[in-house]
Scaffold this motif. Structure first.
Motif, PDB file in Angstrom:
ATOM      1  N   ARG A 113       0.914  -1.193  -0.058  1.00  0.00           N
ATOM      2  CA  ARG A 113      -0.075  -0.046   0.090  1.00  0.00           C
ATOM      3  C   ARG A 113       0.868   1.178   0.096  1.00  0.00           C
ATOM      4  O   ARG A 113       1.863   1.275   0.869  1.00  0.00           O
ATOM      5  CB  ARG A 113      -0.983   0.074   1.197  1.00  0.00           C
ATOM      6  N   LEU A 114       0.407   2.388  -0.745  1.00  0.00           N
ATOM      7  CA  LEU A 114       1.406   3.518  -0.933  1.00  0.00           C
ATOM      8  C   LEU A 114       0.509   4.622  -0.166  1.00  0.00           C
ATOM      9  O   LEU A 114      -0.527   4.978  -0.501  1.00  0.00           O
ATOM     10  CB  LEU A 114       1.432   3.911  -2.306  1.00  0.00           C
ATOM     11  N   MET A 115       1.225   5.017   0.760  1.00  0.00           N
ATOM     12  CA  MET A 115       0.763   5.914   1.854  1.00  0.00           C
ATOM     13  C   MET A 115      -0.258   5.473   2.778  1.00  0.00           C
ATOM     14  O   MET A 115      -0.361   4.263   2.736  1.00  0.00           O
ATOM     15  CB  MET A 115       0.215   7.197   1.010  1.00  0.00           C
ATOM     16  N   GLY A 116      -1.116   6.119   3.361  1.00  0.00           N
ATOM     17  CA  GLY A 116      -1.870   5.534   4.225  1.00  0.00           C
ATOM     18  C   GLY A 116      -3.408   5.191   3.698  1.00  0.00           C
ATOM     19  O   GLY A 116      -3.566   5.793   2.548  1.00  0.00           O
ATOM     20  N   VAL A 117      -4.163   4.534   4.230  1.00  0.00           N
ATOM     21  CA  VAL A 117      -5.384   3.950   4.075  1.00  0.00           C
ATOM     22  C   VAL A 117      -6.308   5.477   3.904  1.00  0.00           C
ATOM     23  O   VAL A 117      -6.384   6.148   4.914  1.00  0.00           O
ATOM     24  CB  VAL A 117      -6.265   3.156   4.755  1.00  0.00           C
ATOM     25  N   GLY A 118      -6.988   5.618   2.624  1.00  0.00           N
ATOM     26  CA  GLY A 118      -7.562   6.976   2.585  1.00  0.00           C
ATOM     27  C   GLY A 118      -6.776   8.166   1.942  1.00  0.00           C
ATOM     28  O   GLY A 118      -7.267   8.956   1.894  1.00  0.00           O
ATOM     29  N   GLU A 119      -5.622   7.809   1.843  1.00  0.00           N
ATOM     30  CA  GLU A 119      -4.807   8.943   1.173  1.00  0.00           C
ATOM     31  C   GLU A 119      -4.509   8.915  -0.364  1.00  0.00           C
ATOM     32  O   GLU A 119      -3.466   9.316  -0.630  1.00  0.00           O
ATOM     33  CB  GLU A 119      -3.425   9.085   1.978  1.00  0.00           C
ATOM     34  N   GLY A 120      -5.329   8.456  -0.918  1.00  0.00           N
ATOM     35  CA  GLY A 120      -5.212   8.007  -2.489  1.00  0.00           C
ATOM     36  C   GLY A 120      -5.258   9.191  -3.276  1.00  0.00           C
ATOM     37  O   GLY A 120      -4.322   9.366  -4.177  1.00  0.00           O
ATOM     38  N   MET A 121      -6.172  10.393  -2.726  1.00  0.00           N
ATOM     39  CA  MET A 121      -6.234  11.635  -3.443  1.00  0.00           C
ATOM     40  C   MET A 121      -5.018  12.351  -3.450  1.00  0.00           C
ATOM     41  O   MET A 121      -4.636  13.164  -4.159  1.00  0.00           O
ATOM     42  CB  MET A 121      -7.645  12.188  -3.261  1.00  0.00           C
ATOM     43  N   LYS A 122      -4.725  12.200  -2.111  1.00  0.00           N
ATOM     44  CA  LYS A 122      -3.319  13.092  -1.789  1.00  0.00           C
ATOM     45  C   LYS A 122      -2.329  12.369  -2.570  1.00  0.00           C
ATOM     46  O   LYS A 122      -1.331  13.274  -3.068  1.00  0.00           O
ATOM     47  CB  LYS A 122      -3.007  12.874  -0.196  1.00  0.00           C
ATOM     48  N   ALA A 123      -2.038  11.376  -2.832  1.00  0.00           N
ATOM     49  CA  ALA A 123      -0.999  10.576  -3.607  1.00  0.00           C
ATOM     50  C   ALA A 123      -1.069  11.128  -5.176  1.00  0.00           C
ATOM     51  O   ALA A 123      -0.129  11.733  -5.656  1.00  0.00           O
ATOM     52  CB  ALA A 123      -1.277   9.171  -3.551  1.00  0.00           C
ATOM     53  N   VAL A 124      -2.574  11.237  -5.603  1.00  0.00           N
ATOM     54  CA  VAL A 124      -2.769  11.723  -6.920  1.00  0.00           C
ATOM     55  C   VAL A 124      -2.418  13.249  -7.008  1.00  0.00           C
ATOM     56  O   VAL A 124      -1.567  13.440  -7.935  1.00  0.00           O
ATOM     57  CB  VAL A 124      -4.203  11.537  -7.166  1.00  0.00           C
ATOM     58  N   GLN A 125      -2.887  14.092  -6.117  1.00  0.00           N
ATOM     59  CA  GLN A 125      -2.256  15.356  -6.201  1.00  0.00           C
ATOM     60  C   GLN A 125      -0.957  15.488  -6.018  1.00  0.00           C
ATOM     61  O   GLN A 125      -0.160  16.628  -6.978  1.00  0.00           O
ATOM     62  CB  GLN A 125      -3.058  16.222  -5.138  1.00  0.00           C
ATOM     63  N   ILE A 126      -0.037  14.732  -5.271  1.00  0.00           N
ATOM     64  CA  ILE A 126       1.377  14.873  -5.227  1.00  0.00           C
ATOM     65  C   ILE A 126       1.703  14.562  -6.567  1.00  0.00           C
ATOM     66  O   ILE A 126       2.831  15.283  -7.152  1.00  0.00           O
ATOM     67  CB  ILE A 126       1.860  13.937  -4.360  1.00  0.00           C
ATOM     68  N   ARG A 127       1.361  13.496  -7.355  1.00  0.00           N
ATOM     69  CA  ARG A 127       2.049  13.110  -8.538  1.00  0.00           C
ATOM     70  C   ARG A 127       1.520  14.151  -9.679  1.00  0.00           C
ATOM     71  O   ARG A 127       2.313  14.572 -10.274  1.00  0.00           O
ATOM     72  CB  ARG A 127       1.292  11.801  -8.958  1.00  0.00           C
ATOM     73  N   LEU A 128       0.135  14.588  -9.463  1.00  0.00           N
ATOM     74  CA  LEU A 128      -0.260  15.328 -10.968  1.00  0.00           C
ATOM     75  C   LEU A 128       0.403  16.802 -11.051  1.00  0.00           C
ATOM     76  O   LEU A 128       0.416  17.465 -11.821  1.00  0.00           O
ATOM     77  CB  LEU A 128      -1.417  15.016 -10.982  1.00  0.00           C
ATOM     78  N   GLY A 129       0.407  17.302  -9.609  1.00  0.00           N
ATOM     79  CA  GLY A 129       0.849  18.574  -9.739  1.00  0.00           C
ATOM     80  C   GLY A 129       2.036  18.707 -10.581  1.00  0.00           C
ATOM     81  O   GLY A 129       2.269  20.085 -11.330  1.00  0.00           O
ATOM     82  N   THR A 130       3.073  18.126 -10.308  1.00  0.00           N
ATOM     83  CA  THR A 130       4.237  18.003 -10.980  1.00  0.00           C
ATOM     84  C   THR A 130       4.235  17.506 -12.296  1.00  0.00           C
ATOM     85  O   THR A 130       4.805  17.919 -13.339  1.00  0.00           O
ATOM     86  CB  THR A 130       5.410  17.504 -10.347  1.00  0.00           C
ATOM     87  N   ALA A 131       3.610  16.510 -12.402  1.00  0.00           N
ATOM     88  CA  ALA A 131       3.438  15.528 -13.857  1.00  0.00           C
ATOM     89  C   ALA A 131       2.646  16.446 -14.834  1.00  0.00           C
ATOM     90  O   ALA A 131       3.045  16.393 -16.179  1.00  0.00           O
ATOM     91  CB  ALA A 131       2.805  14.326 -13.748  1.00  0.00           C
ATOM     92  N   ARG A 132       1.570  17.326 -14.417  1.00  0.00           N
ATOM     93  CA  ARG A 132       1.045  18.323 -15.337  1.00  0.00           C
ATOM     94  C   ARG A 132       1.946  19.135 -15.760  1.00  0.00           C
ATOM     95  O   ARG A 132       2.032  19.558 -17.200  1.00  0.00           O
ATOM     96  CB  ARG A 132      -0.082  18.808 -14.893  1.00  0.00           C
TER      97      ARG A 132
END
Length: 404
Positions: free
Chosen positions: A235-254
């Motif tokens: 599991r990557l990061m905590g349970v329920g932190e999926g959207m946080k992971a998405v925002q961390i990734r997409l902020g720079t990826a965009r």
């Protein structure tokens, strides 16, 4: 805001340009250079990747102790733009989507053990990766938090996955995957991120979806999950932190999309200006005609506007700001600019631009996706409107530089 490049970054950009001139640009007009999905042929790619690694032109975004060049976001912007001069450049230097964004996320949030297993092989070029998030209607698209239907159910030390994903970039060639799935009905903390690899049972690639193309290696695939079991340690990061992971990734990826697209837009004008400077019509070269000059000037100005917005967003990120509205502005501007620049270049090159004698027709088809990937332009405009309504005049405020 200081966009001055360090001597090291400036040198990297010069070396990237020299590498492309010596090894890569000549391949773009050879039909034999292309493989499946109209991208660079795999054996050519591996040879060029080895050369790039040997010359220290590799993973500009990753820390030096993991095998990268340790550039900050402003430095990345310059290097990625230089690499984007070639349609093959980003994948050769290991800064192409989706691996680029996945590496950034894993480096930022993965545990040391997870980095060793899932990140390091991608940095070394030994594995490719994919992000499995988007779903068919009525599942997750631009609103993953509210519409995600793929589920992860906890059973002992395992998470069991059921669901359906599609348009998963690079899935056909990926060894490592980041998966977003629903773990609860909480509207804000209902999603969780997981790691799995291609050899695990319980999932399959339903099809590689035909697209307008060209494609990244591995295409854009439809995936079916029928009981994939993922250990909790993956599991990557905590349970329920999926959207946080998405925002961390997409902020720079965009923003890295914008960086690469600016290099492509500049290359399109490079091809066009060389042609109009020598092509004659009715006793004059095309560049002598005022209408041609206006077309080039407008495209060049749009590129420079995109560069400034991209650099501003990069600077904000380096100051520790999430820079959501700055990234959205850059994404809208550069996506439009890429299409404009390539369209102008084709128009000025005439039938030659529309043919495969130049990479312009490849760029034109590729450019159409820019207004869709990592958030459609309309979604980013919604982000900007919300910020404007919430901030009022402060929408345009300057951010002070972070004290070191």
């Amino acid at each position: 805001m200081d966009f001055t490049l360090s001597a090291e970054t400036h040198d990297l950009c010069k070396r990237i340009d020299a590498f492309l001139e010596q090894h890569v640009l000549k391949l773009e007009t050879d039909p034999g250079s292309f493989g499946e999905g109209e991208n660079i042929r795999e054996d050519l790619l591996q040879d060029l990747r080895a050369k790039a690694q040997a010359e220290g032109l590799w993973c500009f975004q990753m820390p030096r102790d993991l095998g990268g060049q340790g550039q900050d976001t402003v430095g990345m912007a310059a290097c990625y733009e230089a690499a984007g001069r070639s349609i093959f450049g980003p994948v050769i230097f290991n800064i192409a989507a989706p691996d680029d964004g996945n590496m950034f996320l894993l480096n930022k949030v993965a545990t040391p053990a997870q980095k060793e297993r899932w990140l390091v092989p991608i940095i070394r070029g030994e594995a490719r990766s994919a992000l499995a998030m988007t779903e068919p209607h009525p599942g997750a698209g631009s609103d993953p938090a509210g519409m995600m239907r793929t589920t992860a159910t906890k059973r002992g030390g395992l998470w069991v996955i059921h669901g359906h994903k599609w348009f998963i970039t690079g899935a056909g060639a990926a060894k490592h995957f980041i998966l977003l799935a629903r773990t609860s009905d909480d509207p804000k903390r209902g999603l969780t991120a997981f790691l799995f690899d291609k050899d695990q049972p319980g999932w399959r690639i339903e099809r590689r979806i035909p697209i307008m193309g060209p494609e990244e290696h591995g295409g854009h695939c439809e995936l079916i999950f029928e009981g994939l079991e993922i250990p909790d340690e993956n599991r990557l990061m905590g349970v329920g932190e999926g959207m946080k992971a998405v925002q961390i990734r997409l902020g720079t990826a965009r923003l890295t999309h914008c960086m690469r697209w600016l290099g492509m837009a500049k290359r399109a004008l490079e091809i066009a200006t060389a042609y109009v400077d020598e092509r004659q019509s009715f006793g004059r070269t095309l560049i002598e005609r005022e209408g041609v000059q206006w077309m080039l000037a407008e495209a060049a100005m749009a590129i420079e506007t995109g560069r400034l917005l991209t650099m501003q967003a990069a600077w904000y990120l380096d100051q520790g700001n999430q820079a959501r509205k700055q990234v959205s502005m850059a994404k809208i501007q550069v996506a439009d600019t890429l299409h404009k620049a390539v369209d102008v270049a084709i128009q000025l090159c005439g039938a030659r631009g529309y043919s495969k004698d130049t990479p312009l027709e490849w760029m034109y088809r590729y450019a159409r996706q820019a207004r869709l990937v990592d958030g459609a332009s309309e979604v980013h405009k919604m982000v900007l409107a919300r910020n404007l309504m919430a901030e009022g005049r402060e929408f345009w405020s300057w951010q002070p530089q972070r004290r070191k």
